[in-house]
Design a protein around this motif. Structure first.
Motif, PDB file in Angstrom:
ATOM      1  N   SER A 203       0.819  -1.214   0.000  1.00  0.00           N
ATOM      2  CA  SER A 203       0.000   0.000   0.000  1.00  0.00           C
ATOM      3  C   SER A 203       0.853   1.264   0.000  1.00  0.00           C
ATOM      4  N   ASP A 204       2.160   1.107   0.186  1.00  0.00           N
ATOM      5  CA  ASP A 204       3.062   2.264   0.113  1.00  0.00           C
ATOM      6  C   ASP A 204       3.350   2.683  -1.331  1.00  0.00           C
ATOM      7  N   ILE A 205       3.047   1.796  -2.277  1.00  0.00           N
ATOM      8  CA  ILE A 205       3.460   2.062  -3.663  1.00  0.00           C
ATOM      9  C   ILE A 205       2.567   3.138  -4.279  1.00  0.00           C
ATOM     10  N   VAL A 206       3.201   4.209  -4.758  1.00  0.00           N
ATOM     11  CA  VAL A 206       2.485   5.286  -5.434  1.00  0.00           C
ATOM     12  C   VAL A 206       2.450   5.029  -6.940  1.00  0.00           C
ATOM     13  N   GLY A 207       3.561   4.534  -7.463  1.00  0.00           N
ATOM     14  CA  GLY A 207       3.645   4.246  -8.895  1.00  0.00           C
ATOM     15  C   GLY A 207       5.078   3.996  -9.290  1.00  0.00           C
ATOM     16  N   GLY A 208       5.333   3.942 -10.584  1.00  0.00           N
ATOM     17  CA  GLY A 208       6.705   3.721 -11.002  1.00  0.00           C
ATOM     18  C   GLY A 208       6.830   3.507 -12.495  1.00  0.00           C
ATOM     19  N   VAL A 209       8.064   3.237 -12.890  1.00  0.00           N
ATOM     20  CA  VAL A 209       8.361   2.909 -14.286  1.00  0.00           C
ATOM     21  C   VAL A 209       9.204   1.639 -14.292  1.00  0.00           C
ATOM     22  N   GLY A 225       2.884  -5.947 -15.187  1.00  0.00           N
ATOM     23  CA  GLY A 225       2.714  -7.142 -16.010  1.00  0.00           C
ATOM     24  C   GLY A 225       1.291  -7.668 -16.012  1.00  0.00           C
ATOM     25  N   GLY A 226       0.501  -7.276 -15.011  1.00  0.00           N
ATOM     26  CA  GLY A 226      -0.909  -7.655 -14.998  1.00  0.00           C
ATOM     27  C   GLY A 226      -1.696  -6.930 -16.077  1.00  0.00           C
ATOM     28  N   LEU A 227      -1.095  -5.869 -16.621  1.00  0.00           N
ATOM     29  CA  LEU A 227      -1.777  -5.058 -17.624  1.00  0.00           C
ATOM     30  C   LEU A 227      -1.166  -5.183 -19.006  1.00  0.00           C
ATOM     31  N   VAL A 228       0.160  -5.310 -19.052  1.00  0.00           N
ATOM     32  CA  VAL A 228       0.831  -5.378 -20.347  1.00  0.00           C
ATOM     33  C   VAL A 228       2.166  -6.106 -20.170  1.00  0.00           C
ATOM     34  N   THR A 229       2.497  -6.929 -21.133  1.00  0.00           N
ATOM     35  CA  THR A 229       3.794  -7.617 -21.078  1.00  0.00           C
ATOM     36  C   THR A 229       4.820  -6.818 -21.875  1.00  0.00           C
ATOM     37  N   HIS A 230       5.966  -6.609 -21.266  1.00  0.00           N
ATOM     38  CA  HIS A 230       7.032  -5.841 -21.919  1.00  0.00           C
ATOM     39  C   HIS A 230       8.334  -6.593 -21.713  1.00  0.00           C
ATOM     40  N   THR A 255      -8.155   0.573 -12.629  1.00  0.00           N
ATOM     41  CA  THR A 255      -8.216  -0.829 -13.029  1.00  0.00           C
ATOM     42  C   THR A 255      -7.681  -1.673 -11.889  1.00  0.00           C
ATOM     43  N   ARG A 256      -8.484  -2.594 -11.438  1.00  0.00           N
ATOM     44  CA  ARG A 256      -8.065  -3.436 -10.311  1.00  0.00           C
ATOM     45  C   ARG A 256      -7.202  -4.585 -10.835  1.00  0.00           C
ATOM     46  N   VAL A 257      -6.043  -4.761 -10.237  1.00  0.00           N
ATOM     47  CA  VAL A 257      -5.076  -5.752 -10.730  1.00  0.00           C
ATOM     48  C   VAL A 257      -4.603  -6.624  -9.581  1.00  0.00           C
ATOM     49  N   LYS A 258      -4.527  -7.915  -9.836  1.00  0.00           N
ATOM     50  CA  LYS A 258      -3.896  -8.838  -8.884  1.00  0.00           C
ATOM     51  C   LYS A 258      -2.416  -8.936  -9.234  1.00  0.00           C
ATOM     52  N   ALA A 259      -1.580  -8.871  -8.240  1.00  0.00           N
ATOM     53  CA  ALA A 259      -0.141  -8.964  -8.517  1.00  0.00           C
ATOM     54  C   ALA A 259       0.568  -9.548  -7.310  1.00  0.00           C
ATOM     55  N   ILE A 260       1.655 -10.264  -7.586  1.00  0.00           N
ATOM     56  CA  ILE A 260       2.503 -10.765  -6.495  1.00  0.00           C
ATOM     57  C   ILE A 260       3.482  -9.642  -6.179  1.00  0.00           C
ATOM     58  N   SER A 267      -1.375  -9.444  -3.856  1.00  0.00           N
ATOM     59  CA  SER A 267      -2.083  -8.206  -3.520  1.00  0.00           C
ATOM     60  C   SER A 267      -3.059  -7.816  -4.619  1.00  0.00           C
ATOM     61  N   THR A 268      -4.028  -7.018  -4.219  1.00  0.00           N
ATOM     62  CA  THR A 268      -4.909  -6.378  -5.193  1.00  0.00           C
ATOM     63  C   THR A 268      -4.606  -4.891  -5.163  1.00  0.00           C
ATOM     64  N   VAL A 269      -4.263  -4.343  -6.301  1.00  0.00           N
ATOM     65  CA  VAL A 269      -3.949  -2.906  -6.364  1.00  0.00           C
ATOM     66  C   VAL A 269      -4.838  -2.262  -7.425  1.00  0.00           C
ATOM     67  N   ASP A 270      -5.132  -0.999  -7.192  1.00  0.00           N
ATOM     68  CA  ASP A 270      -5.938  -0.239  -8.155  1.00  0.00           C
ATOM     69  C   ASP A 270      -5.011   0.645  -8.972  1.00  0.00           C
ATOM     70  N   VAL A 271      -4.934   0.374 -10.241  1.00  0.00           N
ATOM     71  CA  VAL A 271      -4.054   1.155 -11.115  1.00  0.00           C
ATOM     72  C   VAL A 271      -4.873   2.289 -11.733  1.00  0.00           C
ATOM     73  N   ALA A 272      -4.530   3.516 -11.369  1.00  0.00           N
ATOM     74  CA  ALA A 272      -5.261   4.672 -11.875  1.00  0.00           C
ATOM     75  C   ALA A 272      -4.893   4.950 -13.328  1.00  0.00           C
ATOM     76  N   GLU A 273      -3.644   4.641 -13.656  1.00  0.00           N
ATOM     77  CA  GLU A 273      -3.185   4.949 -15.010  1.00  0.00           C
ATOM     78  C   GLU A 273      -1.985   4.084 -15.337  1.00  0.00           C
ATOM     79  N   HIS A 274      -1.904   3.623 -16.559  1.00  0.00           N
ATOM     80  CA  HIS A 274      -0.655   3.007 -17.001  1.00  0.00           C
ATOM     81  C   HIS A 274      -0.427   3.361 -18.457  1.00  0.00           C
ATOM     82  N   ARG A 275       0.843   3.423 -18.835  1.00  0.00           N
ATOM     83  CA  ARG A 275       1.156   3.852 -20.196  1.00  0.00           C
ATOM     84  C   ARG A 275       2.425   3.155 -20.655  1.00  0.00           C
ATOM     85  N   VAL A 276       2.376   2.619 -21.866  1.00  0.00           N
ATOM     86  CA  VAL A 276       3.606   2.084 -22.459  1.00  0.00           C
ATOM     87  C   VAL A 276       4.427   3.279 -22.923  1.00  0.00           C
ATOM     88  N   LEU A 277       5.670   3.331 -22.465  1.00  0.00           N
ATOM     89  CA  LEU A 277       6.511   4.501 -22.716  1.00  0.00           C
ATOM     90  C   LEU A 277       7.525   4.212 -23.813  1.00  0.00           C
TER      91      LEU A 277
END
Lengths: 337, 344
Positions: A203-209, A225-230, A255-260, A267-277
């Motif tokens: 729950s400390d995670i704000v976001g990242g790249v 990786g729950g949203l896109v494979t890179h 977007t609700r995502v399950k992730a290890i 964990s279940t996390v809510d991703v407000a935004e994601h973008r392939v950069l």
């Protein structure tokens, strides 16, 4: 011609607090010593090999050198030991000029430290750390054999390695900019300090790249990786921002995502935004108080700053162990008659 | 003891103050010892401040700690009064042990400080005992044992950990790996490279933290304390740290070089924490200087008060030492009082 192989064994890898707070397995130094012994045995697949070993303050490297096979030339890198990540960087800087390939025993943190200074020297990364993304859990003998084949040129490095991406970070505070470099993941966390380094609470995670993402990976790359494979050698990366306290912070719903997120923690996390950069494309966070995590470890405290992250395709050349050995076999290098 | 909440800015400033107090106290103790003003030996904690303060910051006020021969830092971290500690070092009657314990036996049970200890490895069995007491009485207190890397090779330490682990007692075992057991480098004392690997033998969590980072020690002990209080048993933590002074004052230290010491001083716990707090705006450089000057004066005042304080009366030489009355000592004390005591 003699083949020079660098060996980095991080005595601190696999000993952090995740043995208490998560389900991370213990990687003790006896196991690392045995694995390093296997690496040295694997290197004897090719003739005329010298091994340069990073010294440490724990006696682990001494034992590895003492146990080395007689037909290998083994010596220590001449360097000052600081009992910190600086040692891996210093050894890698030496290997950049003096080694044909490098074997790293450690985790993502150790591999990142090596990647900072290793240049174009091919790297075989063996996992002895915690919930690793980059290093692979491969037998030391197999890894050593692959390093020998690539280092000696028996299998061309250009055909047996992939260029891993990295994540570059500018932390901008009023008049100064601090530059940090991550290998697989860089995160922004809502924590007051670096502390034990581990990411203890998802729950400390704000976001990242991330420079790579897959649902098969643990941590930030698993969330993305729950949203896109890179793939690690795909140009660019993935940026994401989590919705915290139910607020998406973005125009689209989360977007609700399950992730290890850590071993033993689905964990279940809510991703407000994601973008392939794209390669070099910025993804920014405004941080009042927080910490930058790099490859799964809290590294840098930030107060009232802007954090700009961007994927950059200039990481280490990682050896694909399996394809090296298969290529060598195809060429008959394992046939004696 | 005032509990520190190191996650707040006030708590961070107080943690910095305690680390500075330890350094000032022990730096002064070194000067006093070299001037021949202190009786007995002193073993100083300079360089290791982040371990003691980080650990005690994660404890509750009624938790217990056990200490070592290098115990001044643990005392200050647990909130003991430097005035009474200095009096104890001088052997004065108002010291924590009425002047009869000296540097290596400072204790204050009311504050949860179960004693510095001249016997290497004697703390962990006491901590296991305190944890057993807490468990049997149904209390929610936790006992934390500080001990050194040399003590890890002592039998009673393993007995203590084994019992605490087997009975799931609320204990935390915190080894301060300051790299040397007296004059012997840690890698020449132990067959494991990280002392935290020892935990595997007891089927309890063991891990290593940077003992030069107060926040790392704090977080580690906080998690271990939570585990202990939740009835999940003890945790083994190794804090990698360094003592800047010799094993004892006067130690010629032929086992290390100035360069060895410089590498660790480059990571000094107080300097790095101060820098982080200044960067974060929690304290200014001027406020830090003011805090340091205030603490230096506090320690100077403690020395002055200790020097002015009275020695214990010779007739009380054998008091405070045994729990039950010993007839021979009672006879001795009565005789001394009748004689009016020795002329000091």
């Amino acid at each position: 011609m003699t083949t020079a192989i660098g060996l980095v064994v991080n005595p601190a890898a696999g000993r952090d607090i995740r043995r208490l707070t998560g389900g991370a397995s213990v990687s003790n130094n006896y196991a690392k010593r045995r694995t390093a012994g296997c690496v040295l045995a694997g290197l004897t697949l090719v003739d005329d090999v010298d091994v340069l070993v990073m010294p440490d303050s724990t006696g682990l490297a001494d034992r590895i050198v003492d146990d080395a096979p007689d037909d290998l030339g083994v010596e220590f890198v001449d360097m000052t030991v600081t009992a910190s990540g600086r040692d891996s960087r210093a050894a890698a800087a030496h290997f950049a000029d003096h080694a044909d390939a490098v074997v790293v025993l450690g985790g993502d943190g150790t591999t990142r430290d090596v990647a900072q200074t290793i240049g174009d020297v091919p790297v075989v990364s063996i996992s002895t750390g915690t919930n690793n993304v980059v290093p692979t859990p491969v037998d030391g003998t197999v890894a050593g054999a692959a390093a020998g084949l690539v280092g000696s040129g028996a299998v061309p490095a250009a055909e047996a390695t992939t260029r891993h991406g990295t994540v570059e970070v500018d932390v901008v505070r009023s008049e100064e900019t601090t530059v940090i470099r991550g290998l697989a993941t860089v995160g922004v966390l809502d924590r007051p300090f670096v502390g034990t380094r581990a990411i203890l609470d998802p729950s400390d995670i704000v976001g990242g790249v991330v420079s790579r993402s897959s649902p098969a990976e643990i941590g930030l790359s698993g969330i993305a990786g729950g949203l896109v494979t890179h793939r690690p050698d795909d140009p660019g990366g993935v940026g994401f921002r989590l919705s915290r306290d139910g607020e998406s912070g973005a125009t689209a719903p989360a977007t609700r995502v399950k992730a290890i997120t850590v071993p033993g923690n689905l964990s279940t996390v809510d991703v407000a935004e994601h973008r392939v950069l794209d390669d070099g494309e910025d993804y920014a966070f405004e941080v009042d108080r927080g910490v930058i995590s790099v490859d799964g470890e809290r590294e840098h405290e930030v107060r009232d700053g802007t954090v700009r992250l961007r994927p950059v395709s200039d990481g280490p050349r990682l050896v694909d162990v399996e394809s090296v050995l298969e290529r060598a076999a195809d060429e008959g290098r394992f046939r004696l008659g | 003891m005032v509990v520190l909440d190191i996650e707040t800015e006030d708590g961070q400033r107080e943690a910095l103050r305690r680390m500075l107090t330890i350094r000032a106290f022990d730096t002064k103790a070194a000067d006093l010892f070299s001037d021949g003003e202190l009786p007995g030996f002193v073993h100083l904690y300079v360089g290791e401040e982040a371990v003691g303060v980080g650990a005690c910051s994660a404890l509750e006020s009624d938790d217990y700690i056990t200490s070592t021969h290098r115990g001044h830092g643990h005392c200050i971290a647990k909130g003991l009064d430097p005035d009474l500690m200095m009096a104890e070092l001088f052997g004065k009657a108002n010291g924590y042990c009425n002047g009869k314990g000296g540097s290596m036996h400072i204790a204050d049970v009311d504050a949860g400080m179960l004693g510095a200890n001249g016997i290497v490895g004697a703390g962990p069995p006491l901590a296991t005992g305190a944890a057993l007491t807490s468990h049997l009485k149904g209390e929610d207190t936790v006992a934390l044992a500080f001990f050194g890397d040399g003590a890890v090779a002592q039998g009673q330490v393993h007995e203590a950990i084994n019992l605490a682990a087997t009975w799931d007692l609320p204990a935390v075992f915190l080894v301060e790996n300051n790299q040397y057991g007296e004059a012997t480098p840690v890698e020449k004392q132990h067959n494991v490279q990280n002392l935290s690997e020892t935990a595997e033998a007891y089927n309890i969590p063991g891990f290593t933290v940077d003992g030069m980072d107060i926040t790392a020690v704090y977080e580690a002990v906080k998690e271990a304390r939570k585990r202990a209080a939740d009835g999940e048993g003890p945790t083994f933590i190794e804090a990698e740290t360094y003592r800047y002074h010799g094993h004892f004052e006067g130690d010629q230290q032929p086992y290390r070089t100035e360069e060895d010491v410089a590498i660790w001083k480059d990571r000094d716990a107080i300097e790095s924490f101060k820098r982080r707090l200044v960067d974060a705006g929690t304290i200014t450089g001027a406020e830090f200087d003011e805090m340091k000057a205030e603490i230096d004066q506090q320690i100077e005042d403690a020395v002055g008060k200790a020097k002015d304080a009275a020695y214990p009366d010779p007739s009380e030489a054998y008091e405070d030492m045994f729990n039950a009355a010993v007839p021979e000592i009672s006879d001795f004390s009565s005789g001394m009082r009748a004689d009016g005591g020795e002329d000091r």
